[in-house]
Design a protein around this motif. Structure first.
Motif, PDB file in Angstrom:
ATOM      1  N   TYR A   1      15.096 -20.304  55.922  1.00  0.00           N
ATOM      2  CA  TYR A   1      13.687 -20.686  55.958  1.00  0.00           C
ATOM      3  C   TYR A   1      13.307 -21.238  57.335  1.00  0.00           C
ATOM      4  O   TYR A   1      12.292 -20.835  57.917  1.00  0.00           O
ATOM      5  CB  TYR A   1      13.368 -21.715  54.868  1.00  0.00           C
ATOM      6  N   LEU A   2      14.103 -22.151  57.862  1.00  0.00           N
ATOM      7  CA  LEU A   2      13.761 -22.750  59.151  1.00  0.00           C
ATOM      8  C   LEU A   2      13.779 -21.714  60.275  1.00  0.00           C
ATOM      9  O   LEU A   2      12.949 -21.761  61.187  1.00  0.00           O
ATOM     10  CB  LEU A   2      14.676 -23.931  59.449  1.00  0.00           C
ATOM     11  N   LYS A   3      14.693 -20.749  60.207  1.00  0.00           N
ATOM     12  CA  LYS A   3      14.721 -19.668  61.203  1.00  0.00           C
ATOM     13  C   LYS A   3      13.459 -18.817  61.076  1.00  0.00           C
ATOM     14  O   LYS A   3      12.835 -18.461  62.084  1.00  0.00           O
ATOM     15  CB  LYS A   3      15.975 -18.809  61.004  1.00  0.00           C
ATOM     16  N   ALA A   4      13.072 -18.489  59.857  1.00  0.00           N
ATOM     17  CA  ALA A   4      11.848 -17.699  59.649  1.00  0.00           C
ATOM     18  C   ALA A   4      10.616 -18.478  60.105  1.00  0.00           C
ATOM     19  O   ALA A   4       9.689 -17.900  60.694  1.00  0.00           O
ATOM     20  CB  ALA A   4      11.723 -17.294  58.178  1.00  0.00           C
ATOM     21  N   LYS A   5      10.600 -19.785  59.867  1.00  0.00           N
ATOM     22  CA  LYS A   5       9.481 -20.622  60.313  1.00  0.00           C
ATOM     23  C   LYS A   5       9.446 -20.683  61.838  1.00  0.00           C
ATOM     24  O   LYS A   5       8.370 -20.631  62.443  1.00  0.00           O
ATOM     25  CB  LYS A   5       9.609 -22.022  59.716  1.00  0.00           C
ATOM     26  N   LEU A   6      10.597 -20.767  62.466  1.00  0.00           N
ATOM     27  CA  LEU A   6      10.688 -20.749  63.927  1.00  0.00           C
ATOM     28  C   LEU A   6      10.129 -19.438  64.477  1.00  0.00           C
ATOM     29  O   LEU A   6       9.301 -19.433  65.394  1.00  0.00           O
ATOM     30  CB  LEU A   6      12.140 -20.941  64.362  1.00  0.00           C
ATOM     31  N   ASP A   7      10.565 -18.315  63.903  1.00  0.00           N
ATOM     32  CA  ASP A   7      10.075 -17.008  64.350  1.00  0.00           C
ATOM     33  C   ASP A   7       8.564 -16.887  64.172  1.00  0.00           C
ATOM     34  O   ASP A   7       7.874 -16.329  65.030  1.00  0.00           O
ATOM     35  CB  ASP A   7      10.783 -15.886  63.589  1.00  0.00           C
ATOM     36  N   LEU A   8       8.040 -17.395  63.070  1.00  0.00           N
ATOM     37  CA  LEU A   8       6.600 -17.369  62.827  1.00  0.00           C
ATOM     38  C   LEU A   8       5.866 -18.220  63.855  1.00  0.00           C
ATOM     39  O   LEU A   8       4.848 -17.798  64.413  1.00  0.00           O
ATOM     40  CB  LEU A   8       6.283 -17.870  61.410  1.00  0.00           C
ATOM     41  N   THR A   9       6.365 -19.407  64.128  1.00  0.00           N
ATOM     42  CA  THR A   9       5.717 -20.309  65.084  1.00  0.00           C
ATOM     43  C   THR A   9       5.661 -19.678  66.471  1.00  0.00           C
ATOM     44  O   THR A   9       4.630 -19.728  67.149  1.00  0.00           O
ATOM     45  CB  THR A   9       6.451 -21.665  65.121  1.00  0.00           C
ATOM     46  N   VAL A  10       6.756 -19.057  66.887  1.00  0.00           N
ATOM     47  CA  VAL A  10       6.793 -18.389  68.195  1.00  0.00           C
ATOM     48  C   VAL A  10       5.813 -17.217  68.221  1.00  0.00           C
ATOM     49  O   VAL A  10       5.055 -17.044  69.185  1.00  0.00           O
ATOM     50  CB  VAL A  10       8.233 -17.939  68.538  1.00  0.00           C
ATOM     51  N   ALA A  11       5.795 -16.417  67.165  1.00  0.00           N
ATOM     52  CA  ALA A  11       4.886 -15.270  67.110  1.00  0.00           C
ATOM     53  C   ALA A  11       3.424 -15.727  67.128  1.00  0.00           C
ATOM     54  O   ALA A  11       2.584 -15.109  67.800  1.00  0.00           O
ATOM     55  CB  ALA A  11       5.168 -14.425  65.870  1.00  0.00           C
ATOM     56  N   LEU A  12       3.122 -16.789  66.402  1.00  0.00           N
ATOM     57  CA  LEU A  12       1.751 -17.317  66.409  1.00  0.00           C
ATOM     58  C   LEU A  12       1.350 -17.785  67.799  1.00  0.00           C
ATOM     59  O   LEU A  12       0.245 -17.488  68.264  1.00  0.00           O
ATOM     60  CB  LEU A  12       1.631 -18.478  65.421  1.00  0.00           C
ATOM     61  N   ALA A  13       2.225 -18.511  68.467  1.00  0.00           N
ATOM     62  CA  ALA A  13       1.914 -19.008  69.812  1.00  0.00           C
ATOM     63  C   ALA A  13       1.737 -17.848  70.785  1.00  0.00           C
ATOM     64  O   ALA A  13       0.808 -17.845  71.601  1.00  0.00           O
ATOM     65  CB  ALA A  13       3.015 -19.951  70.284  1.00  0.00           C
ATOM     66  N   ASP A  14       2.602 -16.851  70.687  1.00  0.00           N
ATOM     67  CA  ASP A  14       2.530 -15.689  71.576  1.00  0.00           C
ATOM     68  C   ASP A  14       1.230 -14.917  71.371  1.00  0.00           C
ATOM     69  O   ASP A  14       0.682 -14.340  72.310  1.00  0.00           O
ATOM     70  CB  ASP A  14       3.739 -14.790  71.342  1.00  0.00           C
ATOM     71  N   SER A  15       0.713 -14.920  70.152  1.00  0.00           N
ATOM     72  CA  SER A  15      -0.522 -14.186  69.845  1.00  0.00           C
ATOM     73  C   SER A  15      -1.774 -15.018  70.097  1.00  0.00           C
ATOM     74  O   SER A  15      -2.888 -14.527  69.886  1.00  0.00           O
ATOM     75  CB  SER A  15      -0.520 -13.738  68.383  1.00  0.00           C
ATOM     76  N   GLY A  16      -1.601 -16.265  70.506  1.00  0.00           N
ATOM     77  CA  GLY A  16      -2.765 -17.143  70.666  1.00  0.00           C
ATOM     78  C   GLY A  16      -3.335 -17.571  69.333  1.00  0.00           C
ATOM     79  O   GLY A  16      -4.533 -17.779  69.184  1.00  0.00           O
ATOM     80  N   ASP A  17      -2.476 -17.697  68.335  1.00  0.00           N
ATOM     81  CA  ASP A  17      -2.834 -18.098  66.969  1.00  0.00           C
ATOM     82  C   ASP A  17      -3.698 -17.071  66.249  1.00  0.00           C
ATOM     83  O   ASP A  17      -4.477 -17.415  65.354  1.00  0.00           O
ATOM     84  CB  ASP A  17      -3.498 -19.479  66.930  1.00  0.00           C
ATOM     85  N   GLU A  18      -3.557 -15.824  66.623  1.00  0.00           N
ATOM     86  CA  GLU A  18      -4.249 -14.733  65.945  1.00  0.00           C
ATOM     87  C   GLU A  18      -3.315 -14.090  64.936  1.00  0.00           C
ATOM     88  O   GLU A  18      -2.107 -13.984  65.175  1.00  0.00           O
ATOM     89  CB  GLU A  18      -4.714 -13.678  66.952  1.00  0.00           C
TER      90      GLU A  18
END
Length: 149
Positions: free
Chosen positions: A86-103
């Protein structure tokens, strides 16, 4: 056992889940963004978007969590593996969100679905472990150790 006792036990377990399992990984996500040199579409360093994102990302995930009991069974060996996934998936999501500018880009949607699935797996194991290791909470499961009425 009455349904009221079962429902009360389940509510008690569910009410403690987020506080017991969710961790702030925004610092790790910021480090990952820095390591990869990620920049949001508007030019903001993605690492800056990660810092302080814990509450928003957690809220996004927990709003989508289904506290289902259908797959919950007795668990005797803890939840470490599910917690790490779960924490790895949450980390990946957080990075993807930041990279997309929260889109909510297609990649973010994919990471979100993976994180929700990992959270649901953690829920099933964690709830089963709570019901297994805490006598008064064992009422949440039926005699066979599974959900059922």
């Amino acid at each position: 056992m009455t349904y009221a006792l079962q429902d009360a036990a389940r509510h008690h377990i569910a009410s403690r889940f987020r506080a017991a399992t969710d961790r702030d990984i925004s610092g790790l996500a910021a480090d990952e963004c820095l390591r990869r040199g990620l920049v949001a579409p508007d030019g903001t360093p993605a690492a800056r978007l990660c810092l302080g994102s814990h509450s928003a990302v957690s809220d996004l995930l927990f709003r989508r969590l289904r506290f289902g009991w259908e797959e919950v069974v007795y668990v005797y060996d803890g939840t470490r593996g599910e917690q790490a996934k779960y924490l790895k998936a949450k980390l990946d999501l957080t990075v993807a969100l930041a990279d997309s500018g929260d889109e909510l880009t297609p990649e973010v949607e994919q990471r979100l679905a993976q994180a929700v699935a990992a959270l649901e797996q953690l829920w099933q194991s964690w709830a089963g472990y709570q019901a297994t290791t805490t006598d008064d909470l064992a009422r949440a499961l039926d005699e066979a150790g599974t959900y059922g009425f």
